[in-house]
Structures are given as structure tokens and as C-alpha cells.
Design an enzyme around this catalytic site. Structure first.
Site, PDB file in Angstrom:
ATOM      1  N   ASN A   9      -2.673  -5.472 -21.054  1.00 51.92           N
ATOM      2  CA  ASN A   9      -1.329  -5.746 -20.558  1.00 51.92           C
ATOM      3  C   ASN A   9      -1.445  -6.995 -19.687  1.00 51.92           C
ATOM      4  OD1 ASN A   9       1.194  -5.767 -19.421  1.00 51.92           O
ATOM      5  ND2 ASN A   9       1.087  -3.693 -18.570  1.00 51.92           N
ATOM      6  N   LYS A  16      -4.375  -6.476 -17.078  1.00 53.32           N
ATOM      7  CA  LYS A  16      -4.741  -5.070 -16.857  1.00 53.32           C
ATOM      8  C   LYS A  16      -5.286  -4.537 -18.168  1.00 53.32           C
ATOM      9  CE  LYS A  16      -1.226  -4.135 -13.405  1.00 53.32           C
ATOM     10  NZ  LYS A  16       0.194  -3.859 -13.307  1.00 53.32           N
ATOM     11  N   ARG A  94       0.399  -5.007 -24.974  1.00 55.34           N
ATOM     12  CA  ARG A  94       1.793  -4.792 -24.608  1.00 55.34           C
ATOM     13  C   ARG A  94       2.512  -6.131 -24.726  1.00 55.34           C
ATOM     14  NH1 ARG A  94       4.126  -1.914 -19.280  1.00 55.34           N
ATOM     15  NH2 ARG A  94       6.279  -1.975 -19.962  1.00 55.34           N
ATOM     16  N   HIS A 182      11.152  -0.977 -21.682  1.00 57.50           N
ATOM     17  CA  HIS A 182      10.385   0.235 -21.319  1.00 57.50           C
ATOM     18  C   HIS A 182      10.260   1.196 -22.503  1.00 57.50           C
ATOM     19  CE1 HIS A 182      11.674  -0.637 -16.943  1.00 57.50           C
ATOM     20  NE2 HIS A 182      10.387  -0.937 -17.059  1.00 57.50           N
ATOM     21  N   ILE A 330       8.193   5.868  -9.020  1.00 59.77           N
ATOM     22  CA  ILE A 330       9.145   6.521  -8.116  1.00 59.77           C
ATOM     23  C   ILE A 330       9.565   7.880  -8.694  1.00 59.77           C
ATOM     24  CG2 ILE A 330      11.388   6.288  -6.986  1.00 59.77           C
ATOM     25  CD1 ILE A 330      11.057   3.178  -7.498  1.00 59.77           C
TER      26      ILE A 330
HETATM   27  P1  ADP Z   1       5.119  -0.663 -12.406  1.00 60.48           P
HETATM   28  O1  ADP Z   1       4.205  -0.043 -13.441  1.00 60.48           O
HETATM   29  O2  ADP Z   1       6.455  -1.074 -12.929  1.00 60.48           O
HETATM   30  O3  ADP Z   1       4.478  -1.684 -11.533  1.00 60.48           O
HETATM   31  P2  ADP Z   1       5.045   1.942 -11.188  1.00 60.48           P
HETATM   32  O4  ADP Z   1       5.574   2.823 -12.234  1.00 60.48           O
HETATM   33  O5  ADP Z   1       3.597   1.984 -10.885  1.00 60.48           O
HETATM   34  O6  ADP Z   1       5.530   0.452 -11.408  1.00 60.48           O
HETATM   35  O7  ADP Z   1       5.850   2.233  -9.839  1.00 60.48           O
HETATM   36  C1  ADP Z   1       5.629   1.479  -8.686  1.00 60.48           C
HETATM   37  C2  ADP Z   1       6.601   1.929  -7.627  1.00 60.48           C
HETATM   38  O8  ADP Z   1       6.488   3.344  -7.411  1.00 60.48           O
HETATM   39  C3  ADP Z   1       6.306   1.314  -6.259  1.00 60.48           C
HETATM   40  O9  ADP Z   1       7.020   0.122  -6.094  1.00 60.48           O
HETATM   41  C4  ADP Z   1       6.788   2.369  -5.283  1.00 60.48           C
HETATM   42  O10 ADP Z   1       8.083   2.026  -4.844  1.00 60.48           O
HETATM   43  C5  ADP Z   1       6.901   3.640  -6.087  1.00 60.48           C
HETATM   44  N1  ADP Z   1       6.066   4.729  -5.557  1.00 60.48           N
HETATM   45  C6  ADP Z   1       4.740   4.900  -5.675  1.00 60.48           C
HETATM   46  N2  ADP Z   1       4.342   5.996  -5.007  1.00 60.48           N
HETATM   47  C7  ADP Z   1       5.436   6.535  -4.442  1.00 60.48           C
HETATM   48  C8  ADP Z   1       5.703   7.670  -3.616  1.00 60.48           C
HETATM   49  N3  ADP Z   1       4.732   8.491  -3.236  1.00 60.48           N
HETATM   50  N4  ADP Z   1       6.974   7.887  -3.239  1.00 60.48           N
HETATM   51  C9  ADP Z   1       7.967   7.069  -3.644  1.00 60.48           C
HETATM   52  N5  ADP Z   1       7.791   5.989  -4.406  1.00 60.48           N
HETATM   53  C10 ADP Z   1       6.552   5.720  -4.804  1.00 60.48           C
END
Ligand code: ADP
Length: 405
Positions: A9, A16, A94, A182, A330
Site C-alpha cells: 500500500n 506499507k 492497493r 473503501h 474509530i
Molecule cells: P487509516 O487506515 O485511514 O489511517 P484507521 O482505520 O487506522 O485509519 O483509523 C485511524 C483513526 O482511528 C485515528 O485517526 C483515530 O482518530 C482513530 N482511533 C484509533 N484508536 C482510537 C480509539 N481508541 N478511540 C477512538 N478513536 C480511535
């Protein structure tokens, strides 16, 4: 050593990756995960086993890894000894955009790569980064199977009416369509539903992919019928730093009244808006949850409000809703956000269980729920590996048939 599949990715300065082993029943097992970042500035390769044991944390001078091709060579040089000196059997990439024509993953040849490069105007910030490693591998290892897996592909079956904006047909014909993104995440959720909730797997499901990028999808009988994202990954829900849905008049205002240039507007909408812009505090939901500032509360309320609004839209697209699924960073880890969303959807028959929700249980519906609500961790990399292996097996079968003929 078992056969392996490498999943890549690639972003603007990072790659990644995950490496999967393929067992005798074609089951995929993640064995290594990592990334190369700081390409061209402070190149660093970090990798660990799936159990978290550190395998590599090395750095190079910027001139040694100045661009993606060099980074890939470093990656392959690192991986090879881990897999008995072999190369992976195939690499799955990806790729954000498959345009109007690519409705499923595809083995990349140089002519397919040229077609994918023609889609760069549709996703100028992401598509070139996704394609760079494909070109690098194609040039140096033309016989290594590479499979492009698209974020848009899962949505290509949308009805005509869901695929359009109310703009002149000529723009639709040249590709200005509501693609949706997505898709690999949604497809993975669809593959999990029969195991987790077999009675609703064929029903009408709203899935909320809430990560730093966020979108929602209406899925009926396992197929995407509508998405909150459209032509670009800017549309729909507010995100960490992206605005989400916006009156196009705001863009013309910024350009006319504020004298912003195209690049300024683009950077503003992608990087300065969303939760970050609204709160003025952070793009990260964890920071906002930890803050007492009213602006943080407003941003989180706004996020939940928009998710609830779009649920109504997506339910309308399917003529109802049989289940709701939260996924991504999230969605998987934010019980407070989930609760706020579900409370706004009680009129639709959703109810939250305090205990199940706070322990991140799979089913978080409370007493009296008419529409069940699930938390299902997504796994886009596994979906890419699965597609890549399928393409590899199809090609092997075709080669055997050809030999016999
Ligand atoms: P991406 O793959 O699009 O970078 P992710 O699916 O890994 O994103 O999500 C990242 C987001 O998840 C972070 O910006 C953060 O806001 C949220 N996040 C991670 N852990 C928590 C938590 N414990 N509580 C709330 N939000 C969280």
C-alpha cells in the site's frame, strides 16, 4: 518455505506492506508487517512478525533510498532471507482508482498499467503513488505477478442513478461519476457477515468505515448499492482532515473572495478541514475525546450527526435497513462515538448495550433493538492478498488448460 503473497500500500513517501504465507488449503496467514517511510528524506524500514517480534528497524542515507524503486529493492532484499531466498509468488497492490472499467482486481501488464495511469486525473494525489511501485516491479521483475486491487471496484455495480451527478452527460462519459471508495474494506466486511451474522448477511446493511478517511456504504445482499463518497475521497462524512460533503459554492467562494488558487483549495479541503478544521484542536478522535474544549465536543457531535444523517440516506437507497456495522480505527475502538451514533438512530430501531459497546463486543445492540448493530474489524490487506491469490490460481489453471490443449 511456503508460498507467500506480498501486499503493498504505497503513499507519497511511504510503503506499507504485509507478507502472507499460503498454506496447503490456500489459507492466508499474515507473517510479517511493516513499512518503509521517509523515502527521499529519512528512509527507514520497520518490520515485525505478526506476533509483534521486531525483525528490522534500519535506516539509510536519503540518497540511498531516494524514490519508490529503491525502496522496493530494499524491501525485497529484506524479505528474501525471511522466505528462504525466494521472491513472493505475487504482489497485490492497493490502487485507489479503477475508473469506470475496472470492476475487479486485475493482473497488471504494461498496457493495463498505461490504462491505470490514464486515470491519474481522477485521483491525482493518490493514483501516482499507488502505481509507482507497480511500474518499478514491472521494469525490474517483469515475470513477477502483480495484481491491482481497487478501492472503487466494489461499487462499480451501482445502478445508473447512483453513479451520476446532475451534470451534463459529456462529463459523465469522460468519467465524472460517483465512484465510491473503501471498497476493499466493505468487501472484507461482506465476507465476514455470513460467519458473524448469517441471518442478515443477505439483507440490507449499512457499513460505516470510520478511520482517518471515513465513508459509509449501503450493502444489499452483499452488493454495494450506494456510498457516501463520490467522485473523490473528499465527499460524504467529515474526516480527520478532509471536509466531507460541501456545497460546491464554498469552493467558488474560496477562490473568488479569498483569492485561493486551485492548489490552495485542494490542500485546504484535504488537510485543514474535517475534525481538525472544525475543532481547531486535532484530527484524531482520541485527542478530541480527551479534551474538555467545547470545540472538541462540537466536532465529535458533528461527526455522529453526519453519520446518522447519511444512515437515513443509505437506508432510503435500500428501502430499509436490517443491520448496521461499525469498522476501521474509530468504528472499532471508539465506543463513545458508536454510542452517540446509535442514540441518534433510535428512531430507526437501533439500541445500544452499554456493556457490550464498552467492551468492543461483536454485537453491541441493546434491549429492544429491531436493527442489530455490529463492530467488525476490517482487514483490507487480507482482502488484497485473497484477491491476489485468486488471480494467481486462475492464471495457473489457465496455463494448465493451455498446456493440455
Ligand atoms: P487509516 O487506515 O485511514 O489511517 P484507521 O482505520 O487506522 O485509519 O483509523 C485511524 C483513526 O482511528 C485515528 O485517526 C483515530 O482518530 C482513530 N482511533 C484509533 N484508536 C482510537 C480509539 N481508541 N478511540 C477512538 N478513536 C480511535
Amino acid at each position: 518455505m511456503a508460498e507467500t503473497i506480498l501486499v503493498v500500500n504505497a503513499g507519497s513517501s511511504s510503503i506499507k506492506f504485509e507478507l502472507f504465507s499460503v498454506d496447503t488449503d490456500d489459507q492466508l496467514d499474515k507473517i510479517i508487517k511493516g513499512q518503509i517511510d521517509g523515502i527521499g528524506t529519512r528512509p527507514r524500514l520497520f518490520a515485525a512478525t505478526s506476533k509483534g517480534t521486531l525483525l528490522s528497524d534500519q535506516t539509510w542515507a536519503p540518497e540511498d533510498v531516494c524514490a519508490v524503486p529503491a525502496a522496493l529493492e530494499k524491501l525485497i532484499a529484506f524479505l528474501r532471507p525471511q522466505i528462504g531466498g525466494e521472491l513472493p509468488a505475487a504482489v497485490g497492490h492497493r490502487v485507489v482508482h479503477g475508473g469506470p472499467d475496472f470492476g475487479e482486481p486485475v493482473a497488471v501488464t504494461s498496457s493495463i498499467l498505461s490504462e491505470l495511469e490514464r486515470l491519474i486525473p481522477l485521483a491525482p494525489l493518490h493514483q501516482p503513488n499507488n502505481l509507482a511501485p507497480i511500474r518499478a516491479v514491472l521494469e525490474r521483475r517483469p515475470h513477477l505477478l502483480q495484481v491491482a486491487c481497487f478501492d472503487t471496484a466494489f461499487h462499480r455495480g451501482h445502478a445508473d442513478i447512483a453513479d451520476r451527478y446532475a451534470i451534463p452527460e459529456r462529463l459523465y462519459a469522460e468519467g465524472v461519476r460517483r465512484y465510491g471508495f473503501h471498497g476493499l474494506s466493505y468487501e472484507y466486511i461482506v465476507s465476514r457477515l455470513p460467519h458473524i451474522a448469517p441471518d442478515i448477511a443477505g439483507g440490507r446493511v449499512v457499513v460505516a468505515h470510520l478511520g482517518s478517511g471515513a465513508s459509509m456504504c449501503a450493502i444489499a445482499d452483499g452488493r454495494s448499492v450506494e456510498s457516501t463518497m463520490g467522485f473523490t475521497a473528499l465527499d460524504g462524512l467529515p474526516m480527520g482532515t478532509r471536509s466531507g460533503q460541501l456545497d460546491p459554492g464554498v469552493v467558488t467562494y474560496l477562490m473568488r473572495a479569498k483569492g485561493m488558487r486551485l492548489e490552495d483549495v485542494e490542500s485546504f479541503l484535504y488537510k485543514e478541514c474535517g475534525l481538525k478544521g472544525l475543532s481547531g484542536i486535532s484530527n484524531d478522535v482520541r485527542d478530541l475525546l480527551a479534551s474538555n474544549a467545547p470545540e472538541a465536543k462540537l466536532a465529535l457531535d458533528y461527526f455522529a450527526y453526519r453519520i446518522a444523517l447519511f444512515t437515513g440516506m443509505l437506508a432510503a437507497a435500500m428501502g430499509g435497513i436490517d443491520a448496521f456495522v461499525f469498522t476501521a480505527g474509530i468504528g472499532e475502538n471508539g465506543p463513545a462515538i458508536r454510542e452517540a451514533v446509535i442514540r441518534r438512530l433510535e428512531w430507526l430501531g437501533l439500541r445500544v448495550s452499554f456493556n457490550a459497546n464498552n467492551s468492543n463486543a461483536v454485537c453491541i445492540s441493546g434491549e429492544g433493538a429491531k436493527v442489530p448493530c455490529f463492530v467488525i474489524p476490517t482487514n483490507e490487506e487480507l482482502m488484497i492478498a485473497t484477491h491476489t491469490l485468486r488471480v494467481a490460481r486462475r492464471r495457473e489453471a489457465a496455463a494448465v488448460r493451455e498446456k493440455r490443449a
